[in-house]
Write a protein that holds these residues in place. Structure first.
Motif, mmCIF file in Angstrom:
data_model
loop_
_atom_site.group_PDB
_atom_site.id
_atom_site.type_symbol
_atom_site.label_atom_id
_atom_site.label_comp_id
_atom_site.label_asym_id
_atom_site.label_seq_id
_atom_site.Cartn_x
_atom_site.Cartn_y
_atom_site.Cartn_z
ATOM 1 N N THR A 1 -53.670 10.174 -14.840
ATOM 2 C CA THR A 1 -53.292 9.541 -16.095
ATOM 3 C C THR A 1 -51.820 9.821 -16.380
ATOM 4 O O THR A 1 -51.203 10.678 -15.752
ATOM 5 C CB THR A 1 -54.139 10.053 -17.271
ATOM 6 O OG1 THR A 1 -53.741 11.402 -17.591
ATOM 7 C CG2 THR A 1 -55.610 10.043 -16.939
ATOM 8 N N GLY A 2 -51.273 9.104 -17.344
ATOM 9 C CA GLY A 2 -49.877 9.314 -17.724
ATOM 10 C C GLY A 2 -49.249 8.022 -18.205
ATOM 11 O O GLY A 2 -49.793 6.933 -17.990
ATOM 12 N N LYS A 3 -48.107 8.140 -18.847
ATOM 13 C CA LYS A 3 -47.406 6.973 -19.368
ATOM 14 C C LYS A 3 -46.897 6.095 -18.228
ATOM 15 O O LYS A 3 -46.716 6.552 -17.100
ATOM 16 C CB LYS A 3 -46.227 7.410 -20.239
ATOM 17 C CG LYS A 3 -46.612 8.158 -21.499
ATOM 18 C CD LYS A 3 -45.369 8.552 -22.285
ATOM 19 C CE LYS A 3 -45.732 9.310 -23.556
ATOM 20 N NZ LYS A 3 -44.522 9.718 -24.311
ATOM 21 N N PHE A 4 -46.630 4.846 -18.546
ATOM 22 C CA PHE A 4 -46.037 3.923 -17.588
ATOM 23 C C PHE A 4 -44.704 4.482 -17.091
ATOM 24 O O PHE A 4 -43.898 4.978 -17.868
ATOM 25 C CB PHE A 4 -45.804 2.554 -18.257
ATOM 26 C CG PHE A 4 -45.046 1.580 -17.390
ATOM 27 C CD1 PHE A 4 -45.675 0.918 -16.349
ATOM 28 C CD2 PHE A 4 -43.695 1.355 -17.608
ATOM 29 C CE1 PHE A 4 -44.978 0.033 -15.544
ATOM 30 C CE2 PHE A 4 -42.985 0.462 -16.822
ATOM 31 C CZ PHE A 4 -43.630 -0.197 -15.780
ATOM 32 N N GLY A 5 -44.487 4.374 -15.778
ATOM 33 C CA GLY A 5 -43.216 4.812 -15.209
ATOM 34 C C GLY A 5 -43.168 6.268 -14.806
ATOM 35 O O GLY A 5 -42.114 6.755 -14.383
ATOM 36 N N GLY B 1 -44.716 7.509 -12.303
ATOM 37 C CA GLY B 1 -44.836 7.635 -10.856
ATOM 38 C C GLY B 1 -46.242 7.953 -10.384
ATOM 39 O O GLY B 1 -46.415 8.609 -9.354
ATOM 40 N N ARG B 2 -47.253 7.463 -11.103
ATOM 41 C CA ARG B 2 -48.638 7.754 -10.725
ATOM 42 C C ARG B 2 -48.967 7.197 -9.335
ATOM 43 O O ARG B 2 -49.448 7.924 -8.457
ATOM 44 C CB ARG B 2 -49.588 7.152 -11.768
ATOM 45 C CG ARG B 2 -49.501 7.801 -13.142
ATOM 46 C CD ARG B 2 -50.064 6.894 -14.218
ATOM 47 N NE ARG B 2 -49.285 5.648 -14.273
ATOM 48 C CZ ARG B 2 -49.647 4.587 -14.987
ATOM 49 N NH1 ARG B 2 -50.758 4.601 -15.671
ATOM 50 N NH2 ARG B 2 -48.883 3.501 -14.997
ATOM 51 N N THR B 3 -48.692 5.905 -9.139
ATOM 52 C CA THR B 3 -49.017 5.290 -7.842
ATOM 53 C C THR B 3 -48.134 5.848 -6.737
ATOM 54 O O THR B 3 -48.598 6.061 -5.606
ATOM 55 C CB THR B 3 -48.862 3.765 -7.929
ATOM 56 O OG1 THR B 3 -49.690 3.265 -8.996
ATOM 57 C CG2 THR B 3 -49.281 3.102 -6.624
ATOM 58 N N ILE C 1 -55.770 14.676 -13.605
ATOM 59 C CA ILE C 1 -54.373 15.119 -13.574
ATOM 60 C C ILE C 1 -53.570 14.214 -14.498
ATOM 61 O O ILE C 1 -53.567 12.990 -14.334
ATOM 62 C CB ILE C 1 -53.791 15.047 -12.152
ATOM 63 C CG1 ILE C 1 -54.564 15.973 -11.210
ATOM 64 C CG2 ILE C 1 -52.303 15.402 -12.150
ATOM 65 C CD1 ILE C 1 -54.145 15.867 -9.760
ATOM 66 N N LYS C 2 -52.905 14.797 -15.469
ATOM 67 C CA LYS C 2 -52.051 14.039 -16.383
ATOM 68 C C LYS C 2 -50.593 14.273 -16.013
ATOM 69 O O LYS C 2 -50.104 15.403 -16.063
ATOM 70 C CB LYS C 2 -52.296 14.449 -17.834
ATOM 71 C CG LYS C 2 -51.489 13.628 -18.826
ATOM 72 C CD LYS C 2 -51.850 13.971 -20.265
ATOM 73 C CE LYS C 2 -51.065 13.110 -21.235
ATOM 74 N NZ LYS C 2 -51.415 13.426 -22.658
ATOM 75 N N LEU C 3 -49.912 13.193 -15.650
ATOM 76 C CA LEU C 3 -48.506 13.305 -15.247
ATOM 77 C C LEU C 3 -47.586 13.238 -16.461
ATOM 78 O O LEU C 3 -47.723 12.353 -17.304
ATOM 79 C CB LEU C 3 -48.124 12.181 -14.281
ATOM 80 C CG LEU C 3 -48.764 12.187 -12.891
ATOM 81 C CD1 LEU C 3 -48.097 11.119 -12.027
ATOM 82 C CD2 LEU C 3 -48.642 13.543 -12.230
ATOM 83 N N GLY C 4 -46.666 14.186 -16.510
ATOM 84 C CA GLY C 4 -45.620 14.173 -17.526
ATOM 85 C C GLY C 4 -44.265 14.013 -16.873
ATOM 86 O O GLY C 4 -44.155 13.651 -15.698
ATOM 87 N N ARG C 5 -43.216 14.260 -17.619
ATOM 88 C CA ARG C 5 -41.856 14.156 -17.087
ATOM 89 C C ARG C 5 -41.614 15.269 -16.071
ATOM 90 O O ARG C 5 -42.212 16.342 -16.151
ATOM 91 C CB ARG C 5 -40.832 14.240 -18.220
ATOM 92 C CG ARG C 5 -40.957 13.099 -19.216
ATOM 93 C CD ARG C 5 -40.010 13.274 -20.393
ATOM 94 N NE ARG C 5 -40.238 12.248 -21.395
ATOM 95 C CZ ARG C 5 -39.565 11.103 -21.454
ATOM 96 N NH1 ARG C 5 -38.612 10.855 -20.562
ATOM 97 N NH2 ARG C 5 -39.816 10.211 -22.390
#
Length: 212
Positions: free
Chosen positions: A26-30, A32-34, A158-162
């Motif tokens: 998960t995480g905001k657009f942009g 780099g999840r993919t 996993i939640k992606l942040g900056r």
């Protein structure tokens, strides 16, 4: 492709797959999840076969894309769309895998979970042919996210942040060397500060420099 940072998340994904656990990113657009999943795919291709599909498509299109990946060079056409969907879904579960590697099905762009999409995930997970990595959009509803987790148990979220300032500097330094920009360290630091650890902004800054 320049890829820096995310060492912790990379280890978490590999560890989860090694324990036959599904992964939800998960995480905001942009953020780099993919790109993170493709990085893991590049690293671990000798252990797992990664199959990427766009889950924003209809279940029928998703099934066609999966079967096409599993059976390259073949076309799957049937005028009866309902029968076609059920037939292809069944063939996904029964097609002979010529590859000895375990398969990881990457469900990208999950923004809405209709009953039909949930039913497809349930069907594919029951067959035990795949491990799953689900990449969710930020606007996925909380109750849909709960249902997704329920279908993919056992799962690791996993939640992606900056990314960190150190990793941002490393990114711009690598981009400078790869593209021959010859940026000085002070400029690299300023660019990292401006980007604020947001991967999409970092990529856009490098792209603008390429086209300047």
């Amino acid at each position: 492709m320049v890829f820096v940072g995310r060492e912790k998340e990379t280890r978490q994904i590999i560890r989860a797959l090694g324990k036959d656990s599904n992964v939800i990113i998960t995480g905001k657009f942009g953020m780099g999840r993919t790109k993170l999943i493709r990085h893991v795919s590049d690293m671990c291709g000798k252990w797992w076969r990664f199959v990427f599909v766009d889950f924003s498509k209809t279940p029928g299109q998703v099934c066609t894309d999966i079967l096409t990946e599993l059976s390259p060079g073949k076309r799957f056409i049937n005028k009866d769309q309902c029968r076609r969907y059920k037939t292809i879904r069944h063939r996904i579960a029964t097609v002979q895998n010529q590859d000895a590697r375990p398969m990881v099905l990457v469900l990208d762009n999950i923004g809405k979970l209709t009953p039909q999409r949930l039913a497809l995930i349930r069907y594919l997970s029951w067959e035990k042919r795949f491990l799953f990595i689900a990449v969710t959009e930020r606007f996925l509803r909380e109750d849909d996210f709960f249902l997704l987790r329920a279908e993919l148990q056992p799962e690791h979220v996993i939640k992606l942040g900056r990314i960190s300032r150190r990793d941002s500097i490393a990114y711009f330094h690598a981009a400078s060397e790869r593209n021959g920009f010859q940026w000085e360290l002070e400029r690299i630091r300023m660019m990292a500060e401006t980007a604020g650890g947001y991967p999409l902004s970092m990529r856009e800054m490098v792209t603008r420099e390429k086209t300047a």
